[in-house]
Design a protein around this motif. Structure first.
Motif, PDB file in Angstrom:
ATOM      1  N   GLU A  40     -18.566   4.610   3.001  1.00  0.00           N
ATOM      2  CA  GLU A  40     -17.234   4.779   2.414  1.00  0.00           C
ATOM      3  C   GLU A  40     -17.133   3.960   1.124  1.00  0.00           C
ATOM      4  OE1 GLU A  40     -13.100   5.305   4.516  1.00  0.00           O
ATOM      5  OE2 GLU A  40     -13.543   3.174   4.334  1.00  0.00           O
ATOM      6  N   THR A  41     -16.859   4.656   0.025  1.00  0.00           N
ATOM      7  CA  THR A  41     -16.780   3.981  -1.273  1.00  0.00           C
ATOM      8  C   THR A  41     -15.407   3.349  -1.458  1.00  0.00           C
ATOM      9  OG1 THR A  41     -15.951   5.952  -2.385  1.00  0.00           O
ATOM     10  CG2 THR A  41     -18.356   5.686  -2.258  1.00  0.00           C
ATOM     11  N   LYS A  42     -15.304   2.528  -2.508  1.00  0.00           N
ATOM     12  CA  LYS A  42     -14.008   1.926  -2.834  1.00  0.00           C
ATOM     13  C   LYS A  42     -12.985   3.006  -3.178  1.00  0.00           C
ATOM     14  CE  LYS A  42     -15.829  -2.490  -4.514  1.00  0.00           C
ATOM     15  NZ  LYS A  42     -15.966  -3.403  -5.676  1.00  0.00           N
ATOM     16  N   GLY A  43     -13.477   4.079  -3.838  1.00  0.00           N
ATOM     17  CA  GLY A  43     -12.579   5.179  -4.183  1.00  0.00           C
ATOM     18  C   GLY A  43     -11.965   5.824  -2.962  1.00  0.00           C
ATOM     19  N   LEU A  44     -12.800   6.059  -1.919  1.00  0.00           N
ATOM     20  CA  LEU A  44     -12.289   6.674  -0.695  1.00  0.00           C
ATOM     21  C   LEU A  44     -11.351   5.725   0.049  1.00  0.00           C
ATOM     22  CD1 LEU A  44     -15.401   8.598   0.710  1.00  0.00           C
ATOM     23  CD2 LEU A  44     -13.385   9.515  -0.468  1.00  0.00           C
ATOM     24  N   LYS A  45     -11.615   4.440  -0.046  1.00  0.00           N
ATOM     25  CA  LYS A  45     -10.687   3.479   0.563  1.00  0.00           C
ATOM     26  C   LYS A  45      -9.325   3.546  -0.117  1.00  0.00           C
ATOM     27  CE  LYS A  45     -14.214   0.174   2.131  1.00  0.00           C
ATOM     28  NZ  LYS A  45     -14.795  -1.187   1.937  1.00  0.00           N
ATOM     29  N   LEU A  46      -9.346   3.695  -1.439  1.00  0.00           N
ATOM     30  CA  LEU A  46      -8.084   3.860  -2.177  1.00  0.00           C
ATOM     31  C   LEU A  46      -7.364   5.133  -1.747  1.00  0.00           C
ATOM     32  CD1 LEU A  46      -8.943   2.848  -5.867  1.00  0.00           C
ATOM     33  CD2 LEU A  46      -7.265   1.762  -4.374  1.00  0.00           C
ATOM     34  N   VAL A  47      -8.133   6.210  -1.575  1.00  0.00           N
ATOM     35  CA  VAL A  47      -7.547   7.488  -1.149  1.00  0.00           C
ATOM     36  C   VAL A  47      -6.810   7.320   0.174  1.00  0.00           C
ATOM     37  CG1 VAL A  47      -8.115   9.794  -0.290  1.00  0.00           C
ATOM     38  CG2 VAL A  47      -9.127   8.975  -2.421  1.00  0.00           C
ATOM     39  N   LYS A  48      -7.455   6.684   1.133  1.00  0.00           N
ATOM     40  CA  LYS A  48      -6.833   6.488   2.447  1.00  0.00           C
ATOM     41  C   LYS A  48      -5.604   5.587   2.353  1.00  0.00           C
ATOM     42  CE  LYS A  48     -10.934   7.358   5.268  1.00  0.00           C
ATOM     43  NZ  LYS A  48     -11.861   6.850   6.305  1.00  0.00           N
ATOM     44  N   LEU A  49      -5.683   4.574   1.497  1.00  0.00           N
ATOM     45  CA  LEU A  49      -4.558   3.660   1.312  1.00  0.00           C
ATOM     46  C   LEU A  49      -3.341   4.397   0.749  1.00  0.00           C
ATOM     47  CD1 LEU A  49      -3.546   0.690   1.343  1.00  0.00           C
ATOM     48  CD2 LEU A  49      -4.405   0.496  -0.991  1.00  0.00           C
ATOM     49  N   PHE A  50      -3.575   5.226  -0.291  1.00  0.00           N
ATOM     50  CA  PHE A  50      -2.463   5.974  -0.887  1.00  0.00           C
ATOM     51  C   PHE A  50      -1.924   7.029   0.082  1.00  0.00           C
ATOM     52  CE2 PHE A  50      -4.420   4.761  -5.114  1.00  0.00           C
ATOM     53  CZ  PHE A  50      -3.400   3.880  -5.444  1.00  0.00           C
ATOM     54  N   ALA A  51      -2.816   7.632   0.880  1.00  0.00           N
ATOM     55  CA  ALA A  51      -2.361   8.615   1.870  1.00  0.00           C
ATOM     56  C   ALA A  51      -1.461   7.959   2.912  1.00  0.00           C
ATOM     57  CB  ALA A  51      -3.564   9.278   2.537  1.00  0.00           C
ATOM     58  N   GLN A  52      -1.835   6.771   3.357  1.00  0.00           N
ATOM     59  CA  GLN A  52      -0.985   6.029   4.311  1.00  0.00           C
ATOM     60  C   GLN A  52       0.377   5.706   3.702  1.00  0.00           C
ATOM     61  OE1 GLN A  52      -3.256   2.601   5.493  1.00  0.00           O
ATOM     62  NE2 GLN A  52      -4.838   3.811   6.543  1.00  0.00           N
ATOM     63  N   GLN A  53       0.379   5.398   2.412  1.00  0.00           N
ATOM     64  CA  GLN A  53       1.644   5.126   1.715  1.00  0.00           C
ATOM     65  C   GLN A  53       2.570   6.328   1.782  1.00  0.00           C
ATOM     66  OE1 GLN A  53       1.126   3.631  -2.285  1.00  0.00           O
ATOM     67  NE2 GLN A  53       3.167   4.249  -2.891  1.00  0.00           N
ATOM     68  N   LEU A  54       2.000   7.530   1.815  1.00  0.00           N
ATOM     69  CA  LEU A  54       2.786   8.771   1.885  1.00  0.00           C
ATOM     70  C   LEU A  54       2.874   9.294   3.325  1.00  0.00           C
ATOM     71  CD1 LEU A  54       1.345  10.544  -1.295  1.00  0.00           C
ATOM     72  CD2 LEU A  54       3.593   9.475  -1.068  1.00  0.00           C
ATOM     73  N   HIS A  55       2.586   8.401   4.298  1.00  0.00           N
ATOM     74  CA  HIS A  55       2.682   8.765   5.726  1.00  0.00           C
ATOM     75  C   HIS A  55       1.809   9.976   6.048  1.00  0.00           C
ATOM     76  CE1 HIS A  55       6.004   5.957   5.833  1.00  0.00           C
ATOM     77  NE2 HIS A  55       6.589   6.620   4.847  1.00  0.00           N
ATOM     78  N   GLY A  56       0.597   9.957   5.525  1.00  0.00           N
ATOM     79  CA  GLY A  56      -0.302  11.079   5.767  1.00  0.00           C
ATOM     80  C   GLY A  56      -1.714  10.615   5.997  1.00  0.00           C
ATOM     81  N   LYS A  57      -2.657  11.545   5.894  1.00  0.00           N
ATOM     82  CA  LYS A  57      -4.060  11.202   6.106  1.00  0.00           C
ATOM     83  C   LYS A  57      -4.959  12.143   5.304  1.00  0.00           C
ATOM     84  CE  LYS A  57      -4.451  13.995  10.353  1.00  0.00           C
ATOM     85  NZ  LYS A  57      -4.885  13.998  11.765  1.00  0.00           N
TER      86      LYS A  57
END
Length: 648
Positions: free
Chosen positions: A610-627
């Motif tokens: 898992e790259t840093k980019g994908l970690k950011l993706v998951k973080l932003f998705a959680q911010q929007l109550h999603g996945k």
């Protein structure tokens, strides 16, 4: 008493006869003055004609004096004395009102508006045109009324009051339809199309341009056909459909009207440069420069040599770049073309930085910062004019006070910019900070809506410019970095910045805090496509997306998610594919948005780190109550499911 009646009648008759005799003498004297002035004009003795008119002002009636002042204004105009022209027109208007001659009043107001418009004082032009429209309505002069409504639309367009511009243009269009004046109907359609392009409403722009093209074609008006074809090319250029843009530019050239060749050559050169076809870009820039120089259009010439200088900087042909940019900056400084001077300084800064001449680069950077302060002051004045035109003078004081406060913030940012040492780490921190600020700004209340509109537009404009500066700086760093890993990191940062920049480009044309997400999505993907053009030169993109408008605070994290996923598709899926394909689907139901990005690459491995980019993706998705989740489906399929409500 009865014996006095004939005497009274006789006296009244004699008085009337005397009055008529005086009027006749005055009219004769006025006609002689005009004849003498015409003779002096014919001989080119404009100063003598002016002095002669001034000497005879007191010898004629108020109405004739108005006409003489009007004539004085015309002579000052021929001598290119704009201020004196306007003063003469003001005096002419005073006497026209005194004489109750409305037709003369309308002519004076129209000419005054035209002078203000030509000298760049568009707010004053608007006032004169609006006053002329009221007089023309009372005279029921529909032909002239429609023409001035069209000119009013152009003045509104110049100050960026596009809603007012479209409204005035539509009023003019209806009047021209009634008059069955198809030539001016077409002009209205073309102007409305251009305004919609400025508003990034490209479909509407093309619709109105096609209407104009149809009218011009029936009239066989080659000059107008070339103009509207060039405008349509500009719309496709904005859409980044460069093939279609070139198609319309070539059609404009085939029409054969020489008036638009310099403009079309310049546009074609810009498109070729964006496509990476530098040979053709140079060829058409040189053609445009040659024609601009021959035409005597100094501003267009300076703009063209600046663009060619920028091309040479990009090609690292620094000696040629210096030659053109130095000349452009000199012309721009003398003529006060601030935008061109700003561009020339920026390119010279970049040039010397690339060459390692850091002392010289710093001098240009400092000059650039100082010039930006001047441009900011001009932009604030334009906003004041726009809001004055929209809301009336009564609200101007509030807007001025608001912009004065904003000026202090801008000055602080400018000083910080001079001190900044731009590195990848600082840029990454700034990206995060800006994202938080933008999210919070989008949640501000909308109290005092009218005066806050000006503030919002100003802030959005500044943040957009700041983001654009960061994008440019990252681009400059990319050009001077040889390490492949560093280049990849810089490119990723540039794309993240561009994702947020696109939001503010959209926000800059609306004060609602809402963004057309569908258009935004396509813009992001096209930008990433261009950044990978060298490794993925051909790409088929399939779109299956719903029309959707979202609030800006929700688009920021969603835009960064899309940026990461599409970038990964290019990096790991589409490179080295014989026929690379990308499919993007987006649907929205109630409060759930589903997005999928599918490439036809080798697929994703289960043990992929898992790259840093994908970690950011998951973080932003959680911010929007999603996945976000992935699966192999003839390539990699990235799926996003988040909770987002459409904009109200």
């Amino acid at each position: 008493m009865p014996s006095l009646l004939p005497l009274r009648v006789t006296i009244i008759f004699l008085i009337s006869l005397f009055h008529l005799t005086i009027l006749a003498q005055t009219e004769k004297q006025y006609n002689q003055i005009i004849e003498d002035v015409k003779l002096l004009e014919k001989e080119g003795r404009f100063e003598d004609a002016l002095n002669f008119l001034v000497e005879n002002l007191e010898k004629v009636s108020p109405e004739q004096r108005s006409k003489l002042y009007f004539k004085i204004g015309g002579l000052h105009f021929k001598l290119k004395q704009a201020d004196a022209t306007l003063k003469a027109y003001e005096r002419a208007y005073e006497f026209a009102v005194l004489a109750e001659n409305k037709e003369l009043q309308s002519r004076i107001l129209i000419n005054s508006g035209a002078i203000y418009s030509q000298t760049g004082h568009h707010l004053q032009a608007i006032e004169k045109f609006k006053a002329a429209i009221q007089v023309l309505k009372s005279l029921q002069n529909d032909t002239l009324l429609a023409s001035i409504q069209y000119n009013l639309a152009l003045s509104y367009k110049e100050i960026g009051a596009n809603d007012k511009a479209i409204s005035s243009a539509l009023e003019a269009l209806e009047n021209f339809k009634t008059l069955q004046n198809r030539a001016y109907q077409a002009k209205c359609y073309q102007t409305i199309g251009n305004i919609h392009r400025e508003n990034q409403k490209d479909s509407l722009s093309l619709y109105f341009h096609n209407k104009a093209l149809d009218y011009y074609t029936k009239q066989e008006n080659k000059k107008a056909i070339a103009s509207v074809l060039n405008d349509m090319g500009n719309t496709y250029k904005q859409l980044m459909d460069y093939g279609e843009a070139l198609n319309y530019y070539r059609k404009s050239m085939i029409v054969g009207d020489s008036a638009f060749k310099p403009l079309t050559f310049g546009n074609m050169a810009e498109v070729y440069q964006r496509m990476g076809d530098y040979k053709n870009a140079e060829k058409y820039y040189l053609k445009a420069i040659k024609l601009r120089d021959a035409s005597g259009d100094l501003k267009a010439f300076a703009y063209a040599i600046t663009e060619l200088g920028g091309l040479y900087v990009e090609l690292k042909r620094y000696s040629r770049a210096k030659e053109y940019l130095k000349e452009a900056a000199k012309i721009a400084q003398v003529q006060e073309y601030l935008d061109i001077q700003l561009k020339a300084f920026e390119l010279q800064w970049q040039l010397h930085e690339n060459q390692g001449n850091l002392d010289t680069a710093y001098l240009f950077l400092r000059a650039l910062s100082e010039l930006k302060d001047q441009v900011n002051a001009r932009d604030r004045q334009e906003i004041i004019e726009q809001k004055t035109a929209e809301f009336g003078l009564s609200e101007l004081q509030v807007t001025v006070a608001d912009l004065s406060e904003e000026n202090e913030i801008i000055s602080l940012l400018a000083r910080e910019e001079r001190k900044a040492k731009f590195t990848y780490l600082i840029i990454a921190i700034l990206v995060t900070v800006i994202a938080i600020i933008l999210a919070r700004n989008a949640q501000k209340s909308k109290k005092h809506a009218r005066w806050e509109q000006a503030q919002k537009i100003e802030v959005q404009h500044r943040v957009k410019n700041f983001l654009q500066t960061l994008v440019n700086l990252v681009y400059f760093q990319q050009k001077t970095t040889g390490n492949s890993e560093a280049l990849a990191a810089i490119l990723q940062t540039q794309n993240r910045l561009s994702a947020m920049l696109e939001i503010h480009k959209s926000l800059e044309i609306t004060d609602s805090g809402q963004v057309n997400f569908t258009a935004y999505l396509k813009n992001i993907v096209n930008h990433i496509k261009l950044s990978f053009i060298e490794v993925v030169p051909t790409l088929e993109i399939s779109w299956e997306v719903d029309e959707l408008t979202l609030n800006a605070d929700e688009i920021i994290p969603l835009g960064l998610i899309i940026n990461e996923l599409v970038t990964n598709a290019f990096k790991y899926g589409l490179q080295n594919q014989a026929q690379p394909r990308l499919t993007i689907s987006m649907s929205h139901e109630v409060s759930t948005l589903r997005l999928s990005i599918v490439d036809n690459g080798p697929g994703i491995s289960e043990d992929t780190e898992e790259t840093k980019g994908l970690k950011l993706v998951k973080l932003f998705a959680q911010q929007l109550h999603g996945k976000v989740y992935f699966k192999n489906e003839k390539g990699t399929k990235a799926m996003v499911k988040v909770k987002i409500k459409p904009a109200a």
